[in-house]
Design an enzyme around this catalytic site. Sequence first.
Site, PDB file in Angstrom:
ATOM      1  N   LYS A 147      32.303  37.161  37.658  1.00 53.32           N
ATOM      2  CA  LYS A 147      31.433  36.880  36.522  1.00 53.32           C
ATOM      3  C   LYS A 147      32.053  35.877  35.550  1.00 53.32           C
ATOM      4  CE  LYS A 147      28.648  40.934  37.140  1.00 53.32           C
ATOM      5  NZ  LYS A 147      29.281  41.367  38.401  1.00 53.32           N
TER       6      LYS A 147
HETATM    7  C1  LIG Z   1      28.526  41.844  39.399  1.00 51.52           C
HETATM    8  C2  LIG Z   1      29.247  42.007  40.663  1.00 51.52           C
HETATM    9  C3  LIG Z   1      28.585  41.996  41.893  1.00 51.52           C
HETATM   10  C4  LIG Z   1      27.084  41.859  42.005  1.00 51.52           C
HETATM   11  O1  LIG Z   1      26.623  40.578  41.646  1.00 51.52           O
HETATM   12  P1  LIG Z   1      25.092  40.366  41.272  1.00 51.52           P
HETATM   13  O2  LIG Z   1      25.013  38.970  40.794  1.00 51.52           O
HETATM   14  O3  LIG Z   1      24.768  41.367  40.208  1.00 51.52           O
HETATM   15  O4  LIG Z   1      24.311  40.611  42.517  1.00 51.52           O
HETATM   16  C5  LIG Z   1      29.342  42.109  43.044  1.00 51.52           C
HETATM   17  N1  LIG Z   1      30.686  42.272  42.987  1.00 51.52           N
HETATM   18  C6  LIG Z   1      31.344  42.308  41.821  1.00 51.52           C
HETATM   19  C7  LIG Z   1      32.810  42.524  41.825  1.00 51.52           C
HETATM   20  C8  LIG Z   1      30.656  42.168  40.626  1.00 51.52           C
HETATM   21  O5  LIG Z   1      31.328  42.200  39.481  1.00 51.52           O
END
Ligand SMILES: *Cc1c(COP(=O)(O)O)cnc(C)c1O
Length: 491
Positions: free
Chosen positions: A108
């Site tokens: 993120k």
């Molecule tokens: C947020 C997250 C996801 C999922 O991603 P999305 O964009 O919500 O589908 C997968 N793995 C990790 C480690 C995350 O932090």
Amino acid sequence: MLYISTRGNYHESQAAEAISLGMVPGGGLFVPESFPQYFPQHIGALSYRELAEAILEKYLSDYTSAELAQMVEAAYYSGNFDRQQAPVVSIEKADIMELWHGPTAAFKDMALQLMPHLLVAAVKKTGGGRDTAILVATSGDTGKAALEGFSDVPGAKIIVFYPVGGVSRVQELQMLTTEGKNTAVVGVFGNFDDCQTAVKRIFADEQMKKRLDNGGYRFSSANSINWGRLLPQIVYYYHGYAQMAAQGKIKAGDKITVVVPTGNFGNILAGYYAKKMGLPIGKLVCASNQNNVLTDAIEKGFYDRRRPFYRTTSPSMDILVSSNFERFVYELLERDGKKCAELYQKLDNDGLFALDENAQKACKEVLWGGWAAENEVAATIGETYQTQGYLLDPHTAVAACVYNKYLAATGDDNPCLIVSTASPYKFPAAVLQALGQTPVADAALHAEQLAAFVGGKVHRALDGVAKKPILHGRQSEVQNLPALVAEILAV
Ligand SMILES: *Cc1c(COP(=O)(O)O)cnc(C)c1O
């Protein structure tokens, strides 16, 4: 470039308006009016910076090139990321794009280091002269990444809500130790969906809006429904492809398969948008954990959230309503906003909706859905470490496991890029167990235990988190959240 609502209920808007609002006021999500085409033949020679600037410019026509260049510099080149923003490494069957070299060890960061810059500029551009109050519901990783991205950004306050007991201890500690005078963290007695629903209600509440107005604030969202979150994610799909080309694994124009561990559907949606823009992606494999609502939706053509919610070792994917799926559904419906609004009204009322035959077919052309059970996730971590010496975190292990299932089911022989979303040190207990180790009693020491076992090094974002002072302690029932928000913002 102008932006429209997935529910056909809002006027065409500039990017700055879409980004400062976060979501469409009457419900619905902002989407670009069209997808600009972009596929440079010399892609393998382009840097992260070059790709980012080129792609952002196409979508943010109300920002200047100089502004965007400065933001890209601040987000990706000012020491927040490792020298390589998103390295691509090889294991036996696939390439892995590591998206966790930013300040919080989760993917993120790729979006949330840039997004605050886009947002602050957006609020400036749309006038108003108000400060921005950011509300974020998190299943774990978004929270810390958003806190880091917004910490001490002038003109912004950020409040993060997480489900008590629904995130790992390390994730919780990361959030609770956040510095920055403009940050607040609230533990909510409920699950992630409760947090997300509460945030959506607060956004939609006219009375809250008035209070904020009077207090000199405007609400916005840093969740992956904000266009400012989604757009930066398109860039790394191009970058992953460029790396594969630079490493000689593909020639520019070759199709690749992309596998994405999916929760809220933001990450994989960005991959889909890259494909729409002309990046040669064949199938996008949507990998879920035991909360496999998307696997069912892709396979059977109806989205049904009426099911048990499981807590798994990949908590950032423990989600029953994938907010960004709405943007994908909008495309499947050939951009019929009225129909899209009907489906999402039905999801609200009845907990499910069905895709018609055309939409179902269109969905299967783009996506292949699969899921991994907890024992399969652990086995994948163990096997990959033993045979390749490569350590997967549980989210990425879901993707690797589902990719094996995809290969067995389809025999696809395109080169494959697996999107890795977290450092294994972010989920050390699950990884230790998968490697046959018993985690020590103190959860705060698990990362060091894992590092000692594999002879590796703890990601810098997680080093020493247990020794930092706890700076946040609020906890709340769901129904008290609006009052708490008002209190924190003093409005
Ligand atoms: C947020 C997250 C996801 C999922 O991603 P999305 O964009 O919500 O589908 C997968 N793995 C990790 C480690 C995350 O932090």
